[in-house]
Design an enzyme around this catalytic site. Structure first.
Site, PDB file in Angstrom:
ATOM      1  N   THR A  65       0.809  -1.217   0.000  1.00 22.76           N
ATOM      2  CA  THR A  65       0.000   0.000   0.000  1.00 22.76           C
ATOM      3  C   THR A  65       0.840   1.263   0.000  1.00 22.76           C
ATOM      4  O   THR A  65       0.479   2.262  -0.619  1.00 22.76           O
ATOM      5  CB  THR A  65      -0.920  -0.003   1.230  1.00 22.76           C
ATOM      6  OG1 THR A  65      -1.561  -1.275   1.319  1.00 22.76           O
ATOM      7  CG2 THR A  65      -1.975   1.070   1.123  1.00 22.76           C
ATOM      8  N   THR A  66       1.970   1.257   0.711  1.00 24.88           N
ATOM      9  CA  THR A  66       2.774   2.466   0.784  1.00 24.88           C
ATOM     10  C   THR A  66       3.891   2.478  -0.255  1.00 24.88           C
ATOM     11  O   THR A  66       4.818   3.277  -0.163  1.00 24.88           O
ATOM     12  CB  THR A  66       3.369   2.648   2.198  1.00 24.88           C
ATOM     13  OG1 THR A  66       4.051   1.455   2.586  1.00 24.88           O
ATOM     14  CG2 THR A  66       2.281   2.920   3.200  1.00 24.88           C
ATOM     15  N   TYR A 120      -9.828   6.036   4.148  1.00 24.54           N
ATOM     16  CA  TYR A 120     -10.543   7.297   3.982  1.00 24.54           C
ATOM     17  C   TYR A 120     -12.015   7.219   4.374  1.00 24.54           C
ATOM     18  O   TYR A 120     -12.529   8.109   5.037  1.00 24.54           O
ATOM     19  CB  TYR A 120     -10.428   7.848   2.551  1.00 24.54           C
ATOM     20  CG  TYR A 120     -10.999   9.248   2.416  1.00 24.54           C
ATOM     21  CD1 TYR A 120     -10.293  10.348   2.896  1.00 24.54           C
ATOM     22  CD2 TYR A 120     -12.251   9.467   1.862  1.00 24.54           C
ATOM     23  CE1 TYR A 120     -10.818  11.615   2.820  1.00 24.54           C
ATOM     24  CE2 TYR A 120     -12.789  10.741   1.785  1.00 24.54           C
ATOM     25  CZ  TYR A 120     -12.074  11.808   2.266  1.00 24.54           C
ATOM     26  OH  TYR A 120     -12.599  13.072   2.198  1.00 24.54           O
ATOM     27  N   TYR A 124      -3.760  -5.894   7.426  1.00 21.20           N
ATOM     28  CA  TYR A 124      -2.804  -4.787   7.555  1.00 21.20           C
ATOM     29  C   TYR A 124      -3.514  -3.622   8.220  1.00 21.20           C
ATOM     30  O   TYR A 124      -4.463  -3.067   7.677  1.00 21.20           O
ATOM     31  CB  TYR A 124      -2.274  -4.406   6.170  1.00 21.20           C
ATOM     32  CG  TYR A 124      -1.242  -3.287   6.139  1.00 21.20           C
ATOM     33  CD1 TYR A 124      -0.581  -2.845   7.278  1.00 21.20           C
ATOM     34  CD2 TYR A 124      -0.925  -2.672   4.929  1.00 21.20           C
ATOM     35  CE1 TYR A 124       0.361  -1.827   7.230  1.00 21.20           C
ATOM     36  CE2 TYR A 124       0.028  -1.662   4.863  1.00 21.20           C
ATOM     37  CZ  TYR A 124       0.663  -1.240   6.014  1.00 21.20           C
ATOM     38  OH  TYR A 124       1.590  -0.233   5.964  1.00 21.20           O
ATOM     39  N   ARG A 154      -2.157   5.952   8.121  1.00 20.67           N
ATOM     40  CA  ARG A 154      -2.371   6.110   6.676  1.00 20.67           C
ATOM     41  C   ARG A 154      -3.851   6.054   6.305  1.00 20.67           C
ATOM     42  O   ARG A 154      -4.285   6.726   5.381  1.00 20.67           O
ATOM     43  CB  ARG A 154      -1.647   4.988   5.922  1.00 20.67           C
ATOM     44  CG  ARG A 154      -0.141   5.170   5.817  1.00 20.67           C
ATOM     45  CD  ARG A 154       0.223   5.962   4.571  1.00 20.67           C
ATOM     46  NE  ARG A 154       1.657   5.967   4.334  1.00 20.67           N
ATOM     47  CZ  ARG A 154       2.240   6.360   3.217  1.00 20.67           C
ATOM     48  NH1 ARG A 154       1.514   6.788   2.206  1.00 20.67           N
ATOM     49  NH2 ARG A 154       3.548   6.345   3.085  1.00 20.67           N
ATOM     50  N   LYS A 158      -0.182  -7.516   9.773  1.00 24.43           N
ATOM     51  CA  LYS A 158       0.872  -6.509   9.851  1.00 24.43           C
ATOM     52  C   LYS A 158       0.304  -5.374  10.688  1.00 24.43           C
ATOM     53  O   LYS A 158      -0.597  -4.654  10.247  1.00 24.43           O
ATOM     54  CB  LYS A 158       1.268  -6.020   8.454  1.00 24.43           C
ATOM     55  CG  LYS A 158       2.302  -4.895   8.471  1.00 24.43           C
ATOM     56  CD  LYS A 158       2.607  -4.380   7.064  1.00 24.43           C
ATOM     57  CE  LYS A 158       3.582  -3.206   7.123  1.00 24.43           C
ATOM     58  NZ  LYS A 158       3.874  -2.654   5.772  1.00 24.43           N
ATOM     59  N   ILE A 188       7.218  -6.542   8.426  1.00 23.60           N
ATOM     60  CA  ILE A 188       7.122  -6.160   7.015  1.00 23.60           C
ATOM     61  C   ILE A 188       7.558  -4.703   6.984  1.00 23.60           C
ATOM     62  O   ILE A 188       6.891  -3.831   7.530  1.00 23.60           O
ATOM     63  CB  ILE A 188       5.712  -6.364   6.466  1.00 23.60           C
ATOM     64  CG1 ILE A 188       5.361  -7.857   6.513  1.00 23.60           C
ATOM     65  CG2 ILE A 188       5.607  -5.844   5.028  1.00 23.60           C
ATOM     66  CD1 ILE A 188       3.939  -8.178   6.083  1.00 23.60           C
TER      67      ILE A 188
END
Length: 283
Positions: free
Chosen positions: A32-33, A95, A121, A126, A149, A191
């Site tokens: 994702t990042t 979001y 995750y 975020r 994670k 991770i």
């Protein structure tokens, strides 16, 4: 990326080879990042296919399949199903801030779309939403949801998960700054962002922590603390890509908008963190 903004498969091959040689225990592709958000699904599939062919089963490969919408996450899960991956890293919807009930249903739907392993995750910084330990414990009852994670950086959260989840449910840190202590307190791995540039050092810390060798783990980790911090001096993966360019592992630090290249004022900070970690240019 090439300097023209296309996927640089030569550099991708170099990076995978770097991790295979440096002792990484697994790879997360399209996390994702990373830069998955600016790649089309077709581009993601093509990159993942190359990685799977190169790895050839030597270490596990997970692929990010998270999305704001459950239907989209299910679609992505199925889109990658033809590839020889080992599982998925599924971030909480971002979001739109679903409730715990909504996230429970979301992950159950994604898990039902595959027979491969699912890693949850949780990264509230975020996504704007926190997957609570009680919800994780409920999801741990799903046979192919095998771990999480956990990126809150909270060791108290680790204790909650240990108390509520089965002993074989994998608890991985997603916070480099605290991961060594996370593992010393019974976590199973990390991770990592730092592992993109210092895989051998991160692997050594993991081995020491897994063996309960706190003294060695803490000494090794102390050398990486500046890197853990400064790789977030701008949004990840901006500093990481600049570092990899200095190491000679990629040919360009180009990022597709809305991400931009590392500001010059921060370059010396990353250089110093690399030096402190003993990281040199790769030949």
């Amino acid at each position: 990326m090439t300097a023209q903004g296309q996927v640089d498969y030569d550099s991708l091959h170099t990076l995978v080879d770097f991790h295979l040689k440096q002792g990484s225990d697994g790879l997360v592709i399209m996390g994702t990042t990373g830069e998955a958000a600016t790649l089309s699904l077709t581009e993601q599939h093509a990159a993942l296919k190359q990685v799977c062919q190169q790895v050839a089963g030597r270490i596990p490969v997970l692929v990010g399949n998270g999305a704001m919408s459950t239907a989209e996450a299910v679609e992505k899960t199925r889109f990658f199903a033809d590839l020889p991956i080992d599982g998925y890293l599924t971030v909480t919807p971002f979001y739109n801030k679903p409730t715990q009930k909504g996230m429970l249903a979301h992950f159950q739907a994604v898990a039902a779309a595959t027979d491969k392993a699912i890693f949850l995750y949780n990264v509230p910084g975020r996504t704007g939403v926190d997957l609570k330990a009680e919800t994780v414990a409920e999801l741990a009852k799903v046979p192919n949801i095998v771990g999480i994670k956990e990126a809150t950086g909270s060791l108290a959260r680790l204790a909650e998960l240990q108390a509520l989840c089965p002993a074989d449910f994998l608890l991985f840190s997603g916070d480099d700054a605290s991961f060594a202590e996370f593992m010393l307190q019974g976590g199973h791995g990390v991770i990592s962002v730092t592992a993109n540039v210092a895989p051998a050092a991160m692997a050594a810390i993991c081995r020491a922590a897994a063996q309960g060798d706190a003294a060695t783990a803490k000494v090794l980790d102390s050398r990486l603390q500046a890197l853990h911090r400064d790789l977030f001096i701008e949004s990840n993966p901006i500093p990481t890509k600049w570092a990899l360019l200095q190491m000679g592992l990629i040919q360009s630090d180009f990022l597709r908008l809305p991400l931009t290249q590392l500001e010059p004022i921060y370059q010396s900070t990353i250089e110093q963190a690399l030096q402190q970690a003993g990281i040199e240019k790769q030949e």
